[in-house]
Design a protein around this motif. Sequence first.
Motif, short mmCIF file in Angstrom:
data_model
loop_
_atom_site.label_atom_id
_atom_site.label_comp_id
_atom_site.label_asym_id
_atom_site.label_seq_id
_atom_site.Cartn_x
_atom_site.Cartn_y
_atom_site.Cartn_z
N ARG A 1 0.84 -1.22 0.00
CA ARG A 1 0.00 0.00 0.00
C ARG A 1 0.87 1.26 0.00
O ARG A 1 0.57 2.22 -0.70
CB ARG A 1 -0.93 0.01 1.21
N ASN A 2 1.93 1.25 0.78
CA ASN A 2 2.83 2.40 0.83
C ASN A 2 3.51 2.61 -0.52
O ASN A 2 3.60 3.73 -1.01
CB ASN A 2 3.87 2.20 1.94
N VAL A 3 4.00 1.52 -1.11
CA VAL A 3 4.64 1.60 -2.42
C VAL A 3 3.66 2.12 -3.46
O VAL A 3 3.98 3.01 -4.25
CB VAL A 3 5.21 0.23 -2.84
N ALA A 4 2.45 1.57 -3.47
CA ALA A 4 1.44 1.99 -4.45
C ALA A 4 1.13 3.48 -4.30
O ALA A 4 1.04 4.21 -5.30
CB ALA A 4 0.16 1.16 -4.27
N ALA A 5 0.98 3.95 -3.08
CA ALA A 5 0.68 5.37 -2.84
C ALA A 5 1.84 6.25 -3.30
O ALA A 5 1.65 7.29 -3.94
CB ALA A 5 0.37 5.61 -1.38
N SER B 1 0.46 -6.70 -10.41
CA SER B 1 0.37 -6.43 -11.85
C SER B 1 -0.15 -5.02 -12.15
O SER B 1 0.11 -4.48 -13.23
CB SER B 1 -0.48 -7.48 -12.55
N ASP B 2 -0.83 -4.39 -11.19
CA ASP B 2 -1.29 -3.01 -11.37
C ASP B 2 -0.12 -2.03 -11.42
O ASP B 2 -0.28 -0.90 -11.90
CB ASP B 2 -2.23 -2.59 -10.23
N LEU B 3 1.03 -2.43 -10.91
CA LEU B 3 2.19 -1.54 -10.81
C LEU B 3 3.37 -1.99 -11.67
O LEU B 3 4.46 -1.44 -11.56
CB LEU B 3 2.63 -1.43 -9.35
N PHE C 1 10.73 -5.53 -3.90
CA PHE C 1 10.69 -6.29 -2.66
C PHE C 1 9.31 -6.91 -2.44
O PHE C 1 9.19 -8.08 -2.09
CB PHE C 1 11.06 -5.37 -1.49
N ALA C 2 8.26 -6.13 -2.65
CA ALA C 2 6.89 -6.61 -2.44
C ALA C 2 6.38 -7.48 -3.59
O ALA C 2 5.54 -8.35 -3.39
CB ALA C 2 5.94 -5.43 -2.25
N CYS C 3 6.90 -7.27 -4.78
CA CYS C 3 6.41 -7.96 -5.98
C CYS C 3 7.55 -8.54 -6.81
O CYS C 3 7.69 -8.25 -8.00
CB CYS C 3 5.61 -6.98 -6.84
N PRO C 4 8.38 -9.38 -6.22
CA PRO C 4 9.58 -9.85 -6.94
C PRO C 4 9.29 -10.65 -8.20
O PRO C 4 9.99 -10.50 -9.20
CB PRO C 4 10.32 -10.69 -5.90
N ARG C 5 8.29 -11.50 -8.18
CA ARG C 5 8.00 -12.31 -9.36
C ARG C 5 7.41 -11.45 -10.48
O ARG C 5 7.84 -11.53 -11.63
CB ARG C 5 7.06 -13.47 -9.00
N THR C 6 6.47 -10.60 -10.14
CA THR C 6 5.87 -9.70 -11.13
C THR C 6 6.93 -8.78 -11.74
O THR C 6 6.91 -8.50 -12.94
CB THR C 6 4.75 -8.86 -10.49
#
Length: 125
Positions: free
Chosen positions: A18-22, A33-35, A49-54
């Motif tokens: 959430r912090n990264v997205a904001a 995938s939204d980011l 870090f939060a989305c390593p595979r994506t």
Amino acid sequence: DDIKDDPEWADMFRPIFRNVAATLGSPEADKCSDLIEHCDGPQNKGLRFACPRTCGCTSLSSNRLFRTTANGCWPGCMQELTEASNARPCSDMELGGGWAAFWKSWENMMSLYGADPLTIADTTE
């Protein structure tokens, strides 16, 4: 998406996500995938870090410039990548997506470290 892969970890990563997205200007994002378009940003360690595979931390065809533990990818992802690389037969690689993204990101990375990419290129001739 990475954040939902493991329910036990999801609760821990949700605040980070959430912090990264904001920070990226997409507070409405609810899955990695939204980011994805931000994965190659030099400052986006938290996203990797939060989305390593994506973000391609385990993919041989991804942009390797920021796919390191120092830039947010988990050591386990780097191990998967090494194993995939070791299993690949010795042959020429296509110069497609990952390489194109690498060179596209090169200028951003050099600027991040205070270097002028054109000056670096000029000194190698």
